[in-house]
Motif scaffolding. Sequence first.
Motif, PDB file in Angstrom:
ATOM      1  N   THR A  37     -16.279   1.434  31.276  1.00  0.00           N
ATOM      2  CA  THR A  37     -16.983   1.917  30.088  1.00  0.00           C
ATOM      3  C   THR A  37     -18.135   0.978  29.739  1.00  0.00           C
ATOM      4  N   CYS A  38     -19.289   1.535  29.412  1.00  0.00           N
ATOM      5  CA  CYS A  38     -20.455   0.720  29.036  1.00  0.00           C
ATOM      6  C   CYS A  38     -20.139  -0.020  27.728  1.00  0.00           C
ATOM      7  N   ASN A  39     -20.294  -1.328  27.757  1.00  0.00           N
ATOM      8  CA  ASN A  39     -19.990  -2.139  26.576  1.00  0.00           C
ATOM      9  C   ASN A  39     -21.000  -1.948  25.454  1.00  0.00           C
ATOM     10  N   ALA A  40     -22.238  -1.703  25.839  1.00  0.00           N
ATOM     11  CA  ALA A  40     -23.306  -1.613  24.839  1.00  0.00           C
ATOM     12  C   ALA A  40     -23.096  -0.417  23.910  1.00  0.00           C
ATOM     13  N   CYS A  41     -22.637   0.716  24.459  1.00  0.00           N
ATOM     14  CA  CYS A  41     -22.500   1.928  23.636  1.00  0.00           C
ATOM     15  C   CYS A  41     -21.044   2.369  23.530  1.00  0.00           C
ATOM     16  N   GLN A  42     -20.134   1.579  24.054  1.00  0.00           N
ATOM     17  CA  GLN A  42     -18.696   1.904  24.051  1.00  0.00           C
ATOM     18  C   GLN A  42     -18.424   3.258  24.701  1.00  0.00           C
ATOM     19  N   THR A  53     -30.840   7.216  23.542  1.00  0.00           N
ATOM     20  CA  THR A  53     -30.025   7.049  24.739  1.00  0.00           C
ATOM     21  C   THR A  53     -29.822   5.559  25.024  1.00  0.00           C
ATOM     22  N   CYS A  54     -28.602   5.189  25.330  1.00  0.00           N
ATOM     23  CA  CYS A  54     -28.281   3.782  25.597  1.00  0.00           C
ATOM     24  C   CYS A  54     -29.118   3.270  26.767  1.00  0.00           C
ATOM     25  N   LYS A  55     -29.806   2.153  26.522  1.00  0.00           N
ATOM     26  CA  LYS A  55     -30.679   1.597  27.565  1.00  0.00           C
ATOM     27  C   LYS A  55     -29.857   1.004  28.700  1.00  0.00           C
ATOM     28  N   LYS A  56     -28.678   0.492  28.344  1.00  0.00           N
ATOM     29  CA  LYS A  56     -27.845  -0.193  29.332  1.00  0.00           C
ATOM     30  C   LYS A  56     -27.351   0.756  30.425  1.00  0.00           C
ATOM     31  N   CYS A  57     -26.862   1.942  30.007  1.00  0.00           N
ATOM     32  CA  CYS A  57     -26.225   2.841  30.972  1.00  0.00           C
ATOM     33  C   CYS A  57     -27.029   4.112  31.202  1.00  0.00           C
ATOM     34  N   GLY A  58     -28.159   4.256  30.490  1.00  0.00           N
ATOM     35  CA  GLY A  58     -28.980   5.448  30.659  1.00  0.00           C
ATOM     36  C   GLY A  58     -28.297   6.716  30.178  1.00  0.00           C
TER      37      GLY A  58
HETATM   38 ZN   LIG Z   1     -24.221   2.612  27.342  1.00  0.00          ZN
END
Ligand SMILES: [Zn+2]
Length: 183
Positions: A114-119, A135-140
Motif C-alpha cells: 500500500t502506498c504510504n503517502a496516500c494510504q 492524484t497522489c504523486k507518489k503512486c500516480g
Molecule cells: Zn499514493
Amino acid sequence: MLNETPRTVEEAYISAGSSTNLRVEADRMGDADILIAAGWAPCMLGGQLTRLRREWDGCSKPPLCSVTDAKLVMGSLKSLGGVLDALTVWAQAKRNPEPARFALAITSHWLSDTCNACQGRGNESIPGTPKLGRTCKKCGGSGKAAVPMGQDGRKALNMLDHCVTRAGASMRKRLRASMGRPA
Ligand SMILES: [Zn+2]
C-alpha cells in the motif's frame, strides 16, 4: 543502489576483484537457484513466508522501515528473522551494497504494498476535510507503492512468490499422500 543503470552480469563479474563461490555462481544461476546454493530450499522459504503472512495478518501491522523496527517486531513476527536471513544472503550474492536493507525493504513490500503517502486511496488528502485532493504523486493514483530496489527488487519479489507457490504445491502433495491417494 549505487548505480541506477544495472551493470551487465559480465561487467559486474569482471569488476568484482574477489568473489566467493556463491557470488561467481550467482551470475549463472536463476534467482531461486541462488537460494538453494545458500542452503535455502524454495519450499522451506515458502513455508516460512506463509507463516510470516499469517503472523502479519494477526498483528497490528507495524511499519518495517528500519532494522530497528524489524527487531522490535521479531516477537510477534517469529518467521521474520528467517525470511530476512534468506533474502540477505540472496542480496549478497547479487552484490547489493546494503543486503540487510534490501532484505527488509523487499519483505516489507511483500507484506504490504500500500502506498504510504496516500494510504492506498490514490489521492492526496486535504487536511481538515474528507474531500480527496489531487492524484497522489507518489503512486500516480494506483494506491500501490512502487517496487523498491529496482530490478533486483522485482526479481526478489518474483522469487518469493515462486517459493510460496512451491510450498503450497508440496503441502497439497503431502496432504494427498497422507490421505492415501496418488500424488
Ligand atoms: Zn499514493
